[in-house]
Design a protein around this motif. Structure first.
Motif, mmCIF file in Angstrom:
data_model
loop_
_atom_site.group_PDB
_atom_site.id
_atom_site.type_symbol
_atom_site.label_atom_id
_atom_site.label_comp_id
_atom_site.label_asym_id
_atom_site.label_seq_id
_atom_site.Cartn_x
_atom_site.Cartn_y
_atom_site.Cartn_z
ATOM 1 N N SER A 71 -59.143 -98.638 -11.554
ATOM 2 C CA SER A 71 -59.646 -99.029 -10.234
ATOM 3 C C SER A 71 -59.299 -97.995 -9.163
ATOM 4 N N ARG A 72 -58.407 -97.087 -9.474
ATOM 5 C CA ARG A 72 -57.964 -96.086 -8.496
ATOM 6 C C ARG A 72 -58.829 -94.827 -8.506
ATOM 7 N N TYR A 73 -59.771 -94.721 -9.443
ATOM 8 C CA TYR A 73 -60.450 -93.441 -9.631
ATOM 9 C C TYR A 73 -61.972 -93.581 -9.608
ATOM 10 N N ASP A 74 -62.612 -92.499 -9.156
ATOM 11 C CA ASP A 74 -64.076 -92.430 -9.100
ATOM 12 C C ASP A 74 -64.659 -91.712 -10.310
ATOM 13 N N ILE A 75 -63.873 -90.829 -10.929
ATOM 14 C CA ILE A 75 -64.333 -90.005 -12.042
ATOM 15 C C ILE A 75 -63.286 -90.053 -13.142
ATOM 16 N N VAL A 76 -63.747 -90.084 -14.389
ATOM 17 C CA VAL A 76 -62.847 -90.109 -15.540
ATOM 18 C C VAL A 76 -63.136 -88.909 -16.430
ATOM 19 N N TYR A 77 -62.111 -88.069 -16.660
ATOM 20 C CA TYR A 77 -62.186 -86.975 -17.616
ATOM 21 C C TYR A 77 -61.342 -87.354 -18.833
ATOM 22 N N LEU A 78 -61.958 -87.422 -20.004
ATOM 23 C CA LEU A 78 -61.243 -87.668 -21.252
ATOM 24 C C LEU A 78 -61.089 -86.329 -21.969
ATOM 25 N N GLY B 221 -85.735 -85.010 -6.744
ATOM 26 C CA GLY B 221 -86.230 -85.613 -5.516
ATOM 27 C C GLY B 221 -85.040 -86.062 -4.683
ATOM 28 N N LEU B 222 -85.159 -85.920 -3.363
ATOM 29 C CA LEU B 222 -83.995 -86.236 -2.546
ATOM 30 C C LEU B 222 -84.322 -87.052 -1.296
ATOM 31 N N ASP B 223 -85.423 -87.793 -1.372
ATOM 32 C CA ASP B 223 -85.708 -88.674 -0.243
ATOM 33 C C ASP B 223 -84.793 -89.897 -0.251
ATOM 34 N N THR B 224 -84.249 -90.229 -1.435
ATOM 35 C CA THR B 224 -83.281 -91.325 -1.539
ATOM 36 C C THR B 224 -82.186 -90.895 -2.514
ATOM 37 N N TRP B 225 -81.048 -91.590 -2.455
ATOM 38 C CA TRP B 225 -79.928 -91.300 -3.347
ATOM 39 C C TRP B 225 -79.850 -92.366 -4.425
ATOM 40 N N ASN B 226 -79.642 -91.943 -5.675
ATOM 41 C CA ASN B 226 -79.455 -92.876 -6.781
ATOM 42 C C ASN B 226 -78.037 -93.434 -6.687
ATOM 43 N N THR B 227 -77.918 -94.668 -6.262
ATOM 44 C CA THR B 227 -76.611 -95.244 -5.953
ATOM 45 C C THR B 227 -75.746 -95.545 -7.177
ATOM 46 N N SER B 228 -76.270 -95.317 -8.390
ATOM 47 C CA SER B 228 -75.425 -95.485 -9.562
ATOM 48 C C SER B 228 -74.510 -94.281 -9.765
ATOM 49 N N TYR B 229 -74.707 -93.230 -8.946
ATOM 50 C CA TYR B 229 -73.857 -92.044 -9.004
ATOM 51 C C TYR B 229 -73.018 -91.951 -7.735
ATOM 52 N N PRO B 230 -71.768 -91.485 -7.851
ATOM 53 C CA PRO B 230 -70.958 -91.295 -6.646
ATOM 54 C C PRO B 230 -71.481 -90.104 -5.853
ATOM 55 N N LYS B 231 -71.558 -90.230 -4.545
ATOM 56 C CA LYS B 231 -72.047 -89.137 -3.721
ATOM 57 C C LYS B 231 -70.869 -88.333 -3.183
ATOM 58 N N PRO B 232 -70.874 -87.022 -3.422
ATOM 59 C CA PRO B 232 -69.728 -86.205 -3.014
ATOM 60 C C PRO B 232 -69.802 -85.773 -1.556
ATOM 61 N N ASP B 233 -69.758 -86.734 -0.657
ATOM 62 C CA ASP B 233 -69.909 -86.423 0.756
ATOM 63 C C ASP B 233 -68.588 -86.462 1.516
ATOM 64 N N ASP B 234 -67.479 -86.710 0.824
ATOM 65 C CA ASP B 234 -66.171 -86.721 1.479
ATOM 66 C C ASP B 234 -65.124 -86.288 0.452
ATOM 67 N N GLY B 235 -64.520 -87.254 -0.219
ATOM 68 C CA GLY B 235 -63.542 -86.937 -1.253
ATOM 69 C C GLY B 235 -63.616 -87.958 -2.367
ATOM 70 N N LEU B 236 -63.370 -87.515 -3.599
ATOM 71 C CA LEU B 236 -63.368 -88.403 -4.753
ATOM 72 C C LEU B 236 -62.128 -88.113 -5.594
ATOM 73 N N ASP B 237 -61.615 -89.168 -6.233
ATOM 74 C CA ASP B 237 -60.433 -89.053 -7.072
ATOM 75 C C ASP B 237 -60.832 -89.069 -8.542
ATOM 76 N N ALA B 238 -60.268 -88.133 -9.300
ATOM 77 C CA ALA B 238 -60.599 -88.004 -10.715
ATOM 78 C C ALA B 238 -59.326 -88.065 -11.552
ATOM 79 N N VAL B 239 -59.320 -88.920 -12.562
ATOM 80 C CA VAL B 239 -58.190 -89.000 -13.472
ATOM 81 C C VAL B 239 -58.492 -88.173 -14.723
ATOM 82 N N MET B 240 -57.494 -87.431 -15.192
ATOM 83 C CA MET B 240 -57.599 -86.687 -16.451
ATOM 84 C C MET B 240 -56.690 -87.361 -17.465
#
Length: 400
Positions: A150-157, A45-64
Motif C-alpha cells: 500500500s506504500r508504493y506506486d511501482i513494483v520492481y521484482l 493519443g494524448l487528449d485523455t489519460w488512461n487512468t489505469s496507469y500512474p501519471k508521473p506528474d509529481d513523485g512516485l514511490d517504487a519498491v525493489m
C-alpha cells in the motif's frame, strides 16, 4: 543540400520573407494537434489519460524486491543490484521531466526466498502464460510477508541474476488482466527484472516508461533475425536502451505532462519559430521555450518536429539538429507508433556506436531543407535557418 550555396540560399529566402511568429495569443492552440487516444495498447493519443496507469506528474514511490531461489546462492547483494539501476534511473527521469517528476526508489535490503527453483518457471522473453503467472503469484505472495504494498506506486521484482533459470532477455512489464490485491491495494502491473550484473544501460528507464503507458518503439522482426531499430534508431529510450540519444521524444513528454501548451506549437500556417533542444534544462526563470512543433496530418496522425543536441540525456549523441518523426495514435506498442524521418537517406553516421547508423544522421542541420508529402497531396516543408548562441534552432515550417 549540405553545400554552402544551399545554406546561403536558405538564409536569404528567410531574410526576405515577411513571415514572423505571431504573439502567443494568436497561435493555434496545441490542443488541436493532440491526437485522440485510441484502444491500441499504449496509444500515443494524448487528449485523455488512461487512468489505469500512474501519471508521473509529481513523485512516485517504487519498491525493489530481490528474489532468490533454492537452486542458487546469490553472489551479489541487494544493495549492489539496486546500485545497478539507482540513482541512474531517477536521474534519467529528473532530466527528462525538467525536474517535474521524481522517481523515489525503496530497495529492500534482504532477499525474498522463492518457493521453487529458478528453472521451474521457464523464464524467457516469450514466457508461457502459465509459467509467468506461477512466478508472479509466488513472488508477490512471498514478498507480501515483508512488503506493505500500500506504500508504493511501482513494483520492481528483481531476480537473482546468477540463478541458472534466469534469462536476462525476459525483463519486461507485466500487466494483469485482473489486478492482484495485497495489503488492500490493487497491484495492476509489475516490472520483472532479470538483468545480469551489470545490466543493460537504461533498461529500467525503458521498462518504467511502460509503467507510464509509453509504447515500445522498436520493430520486432517476425523471424527474430532482422534489425529491431528501423523505426527510431537511437532517438528514444523506448526504442533502444542502448541509444546514443535516449531522451524521450518531446511527444512523449507532452503526453506525460512535462510539456504544456506553452512549449508545444501546433502549426497550421507558415511559421518561423525557435526550437529549444529537447534535452536542455529549463532556461533561467523556469521557461522551457518551444520544445515541440506539430503538424496535424490526419485524424490519428501527426508530424512532430523537435531539436536534439548533446545535452541532458542526449549527452552522448554524435549528431545534432532538427529531428522529424511521424506519430500514429492508432498504432499499438511495437507496431510503429513513431517513425523517424530519415532526411539523409543515402548516408549514415556513427557506425561504431549507433544502434542503427542509417538513422543516426536523420536530423536536419543549418541550411538544410526537407519536404514531406502527405497521403492526400499536402506538403510540409521544414527549413533550418540558423542556430542561436544559446544552442536553439531557428526553423521555418511551411504547410500547403
Amino acid at each position: 543540400m549540405r553545400s554552402t550555396a544551399a545554406a546561403l540560399t536558405s538564409l536569404m529566402a528567410l531574410a526576405t520573407t515577411s513571415l514572423v511568429a505571431g504573439p502567443a495569443e494568436a497561435r493555434t492552440s496545441s490542443s488541436s494537434c493532440a491526437l485522440p487516444r485510441s484502444p491500441a495498447h499504449h496509444s500515443l493519443g494524448l487528449d485523455t489519460w488512461n487512468t489505469s496507469y500512474p501519471k508521473p506528474d509529481d513523485g512516485l514511490d517504487a519498491v525493489m524486491v530481490f528474489l532468490s531461489f533454492p537452486d542458487a546462492v546469490p553472489r551479489s547483494s541487494p544493495a549492489r543490484l539496486a546500485a545497478d539501476h539507482f540513482p541512474a534511473t531517477s536521474e534519467f527521469f529528473e532530466r527528462a521531466s525538467y525536474g517535474k517528476f521524481t522517481l523515489r526508489p525503496h530497495p529492500r535490503r534482504d532477499w525474498v526466498r522463492m518457493p521453487k527453483p529458478s528453472t521451474a518457471y521457464g523464464i524467457s522473453r516469450d514466457w508461457k502464460p502459465s509459467h509467468r503467472s506461477a512466478y508472479l503469484r509466488d513472488a508477490l505472495s512471498a514478498a507480501d510477508r515483508k512488503v506493505d504494498f500500500s506504500r508504493y506506486d511501482i513494483v520492481y521484482l528483481v531476480a537473482d541474476p546468477d540463478a541458472p533459470g534466469v534469462d536476462s532477455d525476459a525483463t519486461k512489464v507485466v500487466n494483469f488482466e485482473r489486478p492482484m490485491t495485497y495489503d488492500d491495494t490493487e497491484v495492476r502491473r509489475v516490472v520483472t527484472v532479470f538483468e545480469q550484473h551489470p545490466p543493460d544501460r537504461n533498461v529500467l528507464a525503458h521498462e518504467t516508461g511502460h509503467v507510464f503507458d509509453l509504447p515500445d518503439l522498436y520493430h520486432r522482426p517476425t523471424d527474430g533475425k532482422g534489425d529491431w531499430d528501423t523505426y527510431v534508431g537511437d532517438w528514444d529510450v523506448m526504442g533502444s536502451q542502448f541509444g546514443m540519444a535516449p531522451d524521450l521524444f518531446a511527444w512523449h513528454k507532452w503526453k506525460l505532462g512535462w510539456l504544456d501548451s506553452r512549449a508545444v506549437r501546433c502549426v497550421t500556417r507558415p511559421e518561423l519559430l525557435t526550437l529549444e533542444p529537447v534535452g536542455a534544462a529549463p532556461m533561467p526563470g523556469g521557461s522551457l521555450g518551444t520544445r515541440l512543433a506539430v503538424v496535424r496530418t490526419g485524424a490519428d496522425t501527426a508530424l512532430a518536429i523537435e531539436a536534439r543536441s548533446a545535452t541532458g540525456n542526449d549527452g552522448t549523441t554524435c549528431t545534432e539538429g532538427v529531428l522529424l518523426y511521424r506519430v500514429r495514435a492508432d498504432a499499438a506498442s511495437g507496431g510503429g507508433p513513431v517513425e523517424v524521418v530519415d532526411t539523409h537517406p543515402r548516408t549514415g553516421a556513427c557506425w561504431d556506436r549507433s544502434v542503427y547508423p542509417q538513422l543516426a544522421d536523420a536530423p536536419l542541420g543549418v541550411g538544410e531543407t526537407f519536404t514531406l508529402a502527405g497521403a492526400s497531396g499536402e506538403r510540409t516543408r521544414i527549413e533550418v535557418a540558423d542556430r542561436t548562441r544559446t544552442g536553439a534552432w531557428t526553423v521555418k515550417i511551411t504547410t500547403a
